[in-house]
Motif scaffolding. Structure first.
Motif, mmCIF file in Angstrom:
data_model
loop_
_atom_site.group_PDB
_atom_site.id
_atom_site.type_symbol
_atom_site.label_atom_id
_atom_site.label_comp_id
_atom_site.label_asym_id
_atom_site.label_seq_id
_atom_site.Cartn_x
_atom_site.Cartn_y
_atom_site.Cartn_z
ATOM 1 N N LYS A 164 8.267 -18.900 20.343
ATOM 2 C CA LYS A 164 9.298 -19.229 19.470
ATOM 3 C C LYS A 164 9.673 -20.462 19.278
ATOM 4 O O LYS A 164 9.253 -21.395 20.324
ATOM 5 C CB LYS A 164 10.486 -18.338 20.078
ATOM 6 N N VAL A 166 9.833 -27.640 28.632
ATOM 7 C CA VAL A 166 11.042 -27.009 28.758
ATOM 8 C C VAL A 166 11.786 -26.495 30.259
ATOM 9 O O VAL A 166 10.505 -25.924 30.656
ATOM 10 C CB VAL A 166 11.910 -26.192 27.696
ATOM 11 N N TYR A 177 20.450 -27.870 20.982
ATOM 12 C CA TYR A 177 19.690 -28.611 21.986
ATOM 13 C C TYR A 177 20.350 -29.996 21.980
ATOM 14 O O TYR A 177 21.255 -30.422 20.946
ATOM 15 C CB TYR A 177 18.198 -28.768 21.581
ATOM 16 N N LEU A 235 11.458 -24.078 18.786
ATOM 17 C CA LEU A 235 12.545 -24.778 19.569
ATOM 18 C C LEU A 235 13.406 -25.219 18.339
ATOM 19 O O LEU A 235 13.269 -25.943 17.456
ATOM 20 C CB LEU A 235 12.019 -26.252 20.184
ATOM 21 N N ARG A 290 11.945 -35.193 19.193
ATOM 22 C CA ARG A 290 12.072 -33.352 18.595
ATOM 23 C C ARG A 290 10.595 -33.014 18.844
ATOM 24 O O ARG A 290 9.715 -33.767 18.720
ATOM 25 C CB ARG A 290 12.368 -33.322 17.201
ATOM 26 N N THR A 345 7.970 -28.942 18.030
ATOM 27 C CA THR A 345 8.022 -27.909 17.546
ATOM 28 C C THR A 345 8.258 -26.659 18.122
ATOM 29 O O THR A 345 9.073 -25.526 18.016
ATOM 30 C CB THR A 345 6.834 -27.601 16.583
ATOM 31 N N TYR A 346 7.532 -26.456 19.339
ATOM 32 C CA TYR A 346 7.155 -25.321 20.252
ATOM 33 C C TYR A 346 7.314 -25.817 21.736
ATOM 34 O O TYR A 346 7.056 -26.849 22.058
ATOM 35 C CB TYR A 346 6.002 -24.491 19.867
ATOM 36 N N PRO A 347 7.729 -24.701 22.398
ATOM 37 C CA PRO A 347 7.644 -25.046 23.871
ATOM 38 C C PRO A 347 5.969 -25.187 24.348
ATOM 39 O O PRO A 347 5.365 -24.470 23.622
ATOM 40 C CB PRO A 347 8.355 -23.790 24.623
ATOM 41 N N ARG A 351 6.740 -29.561 23.806
ATOM 42 C CA ARG A 351 7.373 -30.243 24.765
ATOM 43 C C ARG A 351 7.699 -29.053 26.014
ATOM 44 O O ARG A 351 7.777 -27.684 25.644
ATOM 45 C CB ARG A 351 8.770 -30.815 24.328
ATOM 46 N N GLN A 375 16.057 -31.268 24.128
ATOM 47 C CA GLN A 375 15.890 -30.118 25.148
ATOM 48 C C GLN A 375 16.934 -29.135 24.747
ATOM 49 O O GLN A 375 18.054 -29.245 24.460
ATOM 50 C CB GLN A 375 16.032 -30.883 26.384
ATOM 51 N N PRO A 376 16.353 -27.631 24.430
ATOM 52 C CA PRO A 376 17.375 -26.647 24.383
ATOM 53 C C PRO A 376 18.395 -26.802 25.283
ATOM 54 O O PRO A 376 18.216 -26.778 26.546
ATOM 55 C CB PRO A 376 16.471 -25.546 24.459
#
Length: 263
Positions: free
Chosen positions: A51, A248, A57, A53, A87, A89-91, A246, A63-64
């Protein structure tokens, strides 16, 4: 080159790009990083396992957070002379992590177009103060040793996608002055010390210019912050970073940091 010749070159360039990509696809056909299905870089089933991000955040590091845009604990101790904004895009998990590993460690350079395209929507989130300004697009550098071993810097390949979307130029004057040890297993302070003084700017002053760093993965931000501090020391007015992934939560202290390698 005459104006007529320039027009012809501009007309032919998209055709040549398409022909080159078609040839690469024939020689090195795309295959899903998650399940190895041929014909796609990431199949629909594997894509649905990850999913993106999304907000809310942390307003600074991305960070969420369940409660919105205040600074999170992860970036509360970032140096004021360091990174202003981040920023991704995805974990960094599942099939997305596998795709990045194949891109970086298995010489699958052609994945750059697929991965880099996910950076473009992040540009709409740039802070208002820099969103419409000309940006210095700076890929996070590899050490000279690592660059020779791999033959390419994955961050620079991603930066080319962003440069095309933004119309800005890539600046590769940021250099890594020494090879650093892998960040895996190091705590936050050890990571910071590991990259301290590891970068230099090999060009003129950046007086009042905003800079957008480009890289593949952001973890604790130690590497990105050291890059940002180096850039601000030569006059950059603002430094942000966008990455295709990134770490998380707990993984932010157990994964390799931005721009650094696994053993």
């Amino acid at each position: 080159m005459e104006d007529g010749e320039s027009a012809i070159v501009l007309q032919l360039r998209p055709m040549l790009t398409l022909a080159r990509q078609t040839l690469l696809d024939l020689l090195f056909p795309p295959h899903c990083a998650g399940c190895q299905q041929r014909g796609v870089w990431l199949c629909t089933a594997c894509q649905q396992r990850i999913k993106p991000l999304l907000p809310p955040y942390c307003g600074r590091c991305g960070q969420p957070r369940p409660h919105g845009s205040n600074r999170c604990r992860a970036c509360a101790d970032w140096p004021t002379a360091g990174l202003d904004w981040a920023r991704a895009t995805y974990p960094f998990t599942g099939p997305w992590r596998m795709a990045i590993h194949r891109f970086k460690y298995h010489r699958e350079r052609a994945r750059a177009a697929h991965l880099g395209a996910t950076l473009v929507p992040l540009l709409a989130q740039l802070p208002r103060r820099v969103a419409s300004a000309p940006l210095q697009l700076v890929p996070v550098p590899l050490s000279a040793t690592r660059l020779r071993e791999r033959g390419y810097n994955q961050a620079e390949l991603l930066a080319r996608i962003v440069a095309t979307a933004r119309g800005d130029q890539i600046n590769t004057a940021l250099e890594r002055t020494r090879k650093t040890v892998p960040q895996v297993g190091l705590d936050r302070e050890a990571r910071r010390q590991n990259v301290q003084g590891a970068f230099r700017w090999n060009a003129g002053n950046l007086t009042a210019q905003p800079v957008l760093l480009i890289d593949d993965v952001l973890t604790t931000g130690a590497t990105a912050n050291e890059c940002a501090a180096t850039l601000k020391a030569v006059g950059a007015s603002w430094v942000g970073i966008i990455t295709i992934a990134r770490a998380v939560g707990h993984s932010a202290t157990t994964e390799p940091d931005s721009g650094l390698e696994q053993p």
